[in-house]
Design a protein around this motif. Structure first.
Motif, PDB file in Angstrom:
ATOM      1  N   PHE A   6       0.964  -1.344  -0.075  1.00  0.00           N
ATOM      2  CA  PHE A   6       0.019   0.062   0.037  1.00  0.00           C
ATOM      3  C   PHE A   6       0.973   1.447   0.027  1.00  0.00           C
ATOM      4  O   PHE A   6       0.409   2.269  -0.771  1.00  0.00           O
ATOM      5  CB  PHE A   6      -0.922   0.133   1.219  1.00  0.00           C
ATOM      6  N   THR A   7       2.004   1.116   0.638  1.00  0.00           N
ATOM      7  CA  THR A   7       2.853   2.475   0.713  1.00  0.00           C
ATOM      8  C   THR A   7       3.489   2.657  -0.449  1.00  0.00           C
ATOM      9  O   THR A   7       3.390   3.657  -1.194  1.00  0.00           O
ATOM     10  CB  THR A   7       3.945   2.298   1.651  1.00  0.00           C
ATOM     11  N   PHE A   8       3.896   1.567  -1.165  1.00  0.00           N
ATOM     12  CA  PHE A   8       4.323   1.689  -2.624  1.00  0.00           C
ATOM     13  C   PHE A   8       3.348   2.225  -3.576  1.00  0.00           C
ATOM     14  O   PHE A   8       3.697   3.309  -4.381  1.00  0.00           O
ATOM     15  CB  PHE A   8       4.864   0.379  -3.089  1.00  0.00           C
ATOM     16  N   LEU A   9       2.011   1.735  -3.415  1.00  0.00           N
ATOM     17  CA  LEU A   9       1.177   2.134  -4.542  1.00  0.00           C
ATOM     18  C   LEU A   9       0.859   3.766  -4.038  1.00  0.00           C
ATOM     19  O   LEU A   9       0.379   4.530  -5.005  1.00  0.00           O
ATOM     20  CB  LEU A   9      -0.024   1.621  -3.985  1.00  0.00           C
ATOM     21  N   ARG A  10       0.795   4.197  -2.917  1.00  0.00           N
ATOM     22  CA  ARG A  10       0.485   5.688  -2.539  1.00  0.00           C
ATOM     23  C   ARG A  10       1.521   6.554  -3.202  1.00  0.00           C
ATOM     24  O   ARG A  10       1.415   7.431  -3.594  1.00  0.00           O
ATOM     25  CB  ARG A  10       0.479   5.834  -0.989  1.00  0.00           C
ATOM     26  N   LEU A  11       2.651   5.861  -3.059  1.00  0.00           N
ATOM     27  CA  LEU A  11       3.974   6.856  -3.662  1.00  0.00           C
ATOM     28  C   LEU A  11       3.678   6.890  -5.005  1.00  0.00           C
ATOM     29  O   LEU A  11       4.083   7.806  -5.731  1.00  0.00           O
ATOM     30  CB  LEU A  11       5.447   6.231  -3.126  1.00  0.00           C
ATOM     31  N   LEU A  12       3.535   5.542  -5.816  1.00  0.00           N
ATOM     32  CA  LEU A  12       3.251   5.522  -7.162  1.00  0.00           C
ATOM     33  C   LEU A  12       2.442   6.555  -7.852  1.00  0.00           C
ATOM     34  O   LEU A  12       2.603   7.417  -8.744  1.00  0.00           O
ATOM     35  CB  LEU A  12       3.136   4.244  -7.618  1.00  0.00           C
ATOM     36  N   LEU A  13       0.978   6.404  -7.218  1.00  0.00           N
ATOM     37  CA  LEU A  13       0.009   7.489  -7.629  1.00  0.00           C
ATOM     38  C   LEU A  13       0.176   9.035  -7.366  1.00  0.00           C
ATOM     39  O   LEU A  13       0.098   9.708  -8.169  1.00  0.00           O
ATOM     40  CB  LEU A  13      -1.273   7.044  -6.750  1.00  0.00           C
ATOM     41  N   GLN A  14       0.839   9.078  -6.223  1.00  0.00           N
ATOM     42  CA  GLN A  14       1.415  10.664  -6.080  1.00  0.00           C
ATOM     43  C   GLN A  14       2.417  11.145  -6.865  1.00  0.00           C
ATOM     44  O   GLN A  14       2.105  12.260  -7.470  1.00  0.00           O
ATOM     45  CB  GLN A  14       2.243  10.638  -4.606  1.00  0.00           C
ATOM     46  N   GLN A  15       3.169  10.495  -7.278  1.00  0.00           N
ATOM     47  CA  GLN A  15       4.202  10.568  -8.332  1.00  0.00           C
ATOM     48  C   GLN A  15       3.682  10.789  -9.738  1.00  0.00           C
ATOM     49  O   GLN A  15       3.848  11.547 -10.394  1.00  0.00           O
ATOM     50  CB  GLN A  15       5.552   9.714  -8.306  1.00  0.00           C
ATOM     51  N   ARG A  16       2.893   9.870 -10.202  1.00  0.00           N
ATOM     52  CA  ARG A  16       2.334   9.804 -11.469  1.00  0.00           C
ATOM     53  C   ARG A  16       1.288  10.579 -12.008  1.00  0.00           C
ATOM     54  O   ARG A  16       1.077  11.190 -12.865  1.00  0.00           O
ATOM     55  CB  ARG A  16       1.901   8.586 -11.658  1.00  0.00           C
ATOM     56  N   SER A  17       0.316  10.687 -10.663  1.00  0.00           N
ATOM     57  CA  SER A  17      -0.973  11.482 -11.051  1.00  0.00           C
ATOM     58  C   SER A  17      -1.109  12.652  -9.944  1.00  0.00           C
ATOM     59  O   SER A  17      -2.131  13.430 -10.265  1.00  0.00           O
ATOM     60  CB  SER A  17      -2.094  10.683 -10.737  1.00  0.00           C
ATOM     61  N   GLY A  18      -0.482  12.810  -8.659  1.00  0.00           N
ATOM     62  CA  GLY A  18      -0.703  13.867  -7.881  1.00  0.00           C
ATOM     63  C   GLY A  18      -1.657  13.340  -6.807  1.00  0.00           C
ATOM     64  O   GLY A  18      -2.062  13.778  -5.899  1.00  0.00           O
ATOM     65  N   LEU A  19      -2.356  12.131  -7.387  1.00  0.00           N
ATOM     66  CA  LEU A  19      -3.507  11.788  -6.055  1.00  0.00           C
ATOM     67  C   LEU A  19      -2.802  11.318  -4.872  1.00  0.00           C
ATOM     68  O   LEU A  19      -2.082  10.716  -4.636  1.00  0.00           O
ATOM     69  CB  LEU A  19      -4.090  10.728  -6.856  1.00  0.00           C
ATOM     70  N   SER A  20      -3.324  12.016  -3.872  1.00  0.00           N
ATOM     71  CA  SER A  20      -2.957  11.842  -2.500  1.00  0.00           C
ATOM     72  C   SER A  20      -4.145  10.883  -1.999  1.00  0.00           C
ATOM     73  O   SER A  20      -4.861  11.165  -1.413  1.00  0.00           O
ATOM     74  CB  SER A  20      -2.911  13.023  -1.748  1.00  0.00           C
ATOM     75  N   LEU A  21      -3.376   9.549  -1.675  1.00  0.00           N
ATOM     76  CA  LEU A  21      -4.374   8.341  -1.217  1.00  0.00           C
ATOM     77  C   LEU A  21      -3.964   8.447   0.403  1.00  0.00           C
ATOM     78  O   LEU A  21      -2.946   7.936   0.547  1.00  0.00           O
ATOM     79  CB  LEU A  21      -3.951   6.995  -1.685  1.00  0.00           C
TER      80      LEU A  21
END
Length: 295
Positions: A6-21
């Motif tokens: 989940f930590t990896f996915l949160r970082l990936l989404l933040q970097q790729r799309s700006g989405l803050s999960l």
């Protein structure tokens, strides 16, 4: 899903799309990515993350971003921005652009296209005033999948019923089986492009009006500021910028400021010139409020 996944996915989404999960949204990731795993024949989310960690499959990264992006929208959503467009913004641009006779509008984070088509319908209603003008409406979104839906302009009965006045349905849509399709004329008024709001946008040129609604709410403060900094140069100095009803620039270091006279309308830091009275009066007496709306 493990905490590490989940930590990896949160970082990936933040970097790729700006989405803050946020941490409490793990259930959402498990639900949406579980569906993606089944669609792609991946055993589970752990296996999905293992593939992502390799960093070799950009298409898979895009699919994850698509799956986690919220694409909630409807025709004439939140009414106020469209009233501002009809009563304030368009009269201003008629006056300011009388020489060039051109109007450019950007719908950022356009999702499945309803916002862009709503504006196209309004401009079609003002066709007499815009005769001879060059009109450009550009809708962008990070999701290539949702943009295909937007380009097709094909909507279910449920989607049609959400915000679209019956008069506009009958005028601008054609029935296709159990769905409704935006007319070819309106589809021709809108160009849809894939774009990530975290990336440079110089090639888009400058716009008279930018709608960027209901996307900043998914970003953290630094990402919001970055997106606004990237958007500001794309707006002409006296142009209009529209955020969602739950969004604001307050507390952010940005080149945008609230218009003191019109709630929900934002301007570049330099004050915008007032429209000529004649242009405003001519427009407002020539176009009736949208059919089916109640004030």
């Amino acid at each position: 899903m493990t905490d590490a996944d989940f930590t990896f996915l949160r970082l990936l989404l933040q970097q790729r799309s700006g989405l803050s999960l946020t941490a409490d949204k793990q259930y959402l990731a498990e639900s949406r990515l579980g569906i993606l795993c089944r669609r792609r024949g991946v055993a589970d989310i752990t296996a999905l993350v293992s593939q992502l960690r390799l960093g070799r499959d950009r298409a898979l990264e895009n699919a994850v971003v698509d799956a986690m992006t919220t694409n909630e929208t409807l025709f004439f959503r939140d009414r106020t921005p469209f009233e501002l467009f009809r009563e304030i913004i368009l009269p201003e641009r008629l006056a300011a652009n009388a020489g060039s006779r051109s109007l450019r509008i950007w719908c950022a984070a356009v999702s499945s296209g309803q916002e862009a088509y709503s504006l196209a319908m309004m401009l079609d209603e003002a066709a007499a005033l815009l005769a001879g003008w060059k009109i450009e409406i550009i809708g962008t979104d990070i999701s290539t999948e949702i943009l295909e839906k937007a380009r097709a302009g094909l909507y279910s009965q449920f989607e049609i019923q959400r915000g679209l006045p019956i008069q506009m349905l009958l005028k601008h849509f054609e029935q296709r089986g159990d769905k409704w399709q935006v007319s070819q004329q309106l589809r021709g008024m809108v160009e849809f492009r894939q774009h990530n709001l975290l990336e440079r946008n110089d090639h888009f040129g400058r716009f008279d009006v930018i709608f960027c609604r209901n996307v900043l709410i998914y970003f953290d403060v630094p990402t919001k500021a970055k997106v606004l900094e990237l958007l500001a140069p794309r707006l002409v100095s006296d142009g209009a910028f529209i955020l969602g009803a739950a969004e604001t620039v307050l507390g952010l270091a940005t080149p945008f400021a609230c218009d003191p006279e019109h709630r929900g309308l934002y301007r570049r830091s330099a004050p915008a010139p007032q429209p000529r009275a004649n242009a405003t009066r001519s427009f407002q007496t020539g176009i009736e409020p949208l059919a089916g709306w109640r004030g």
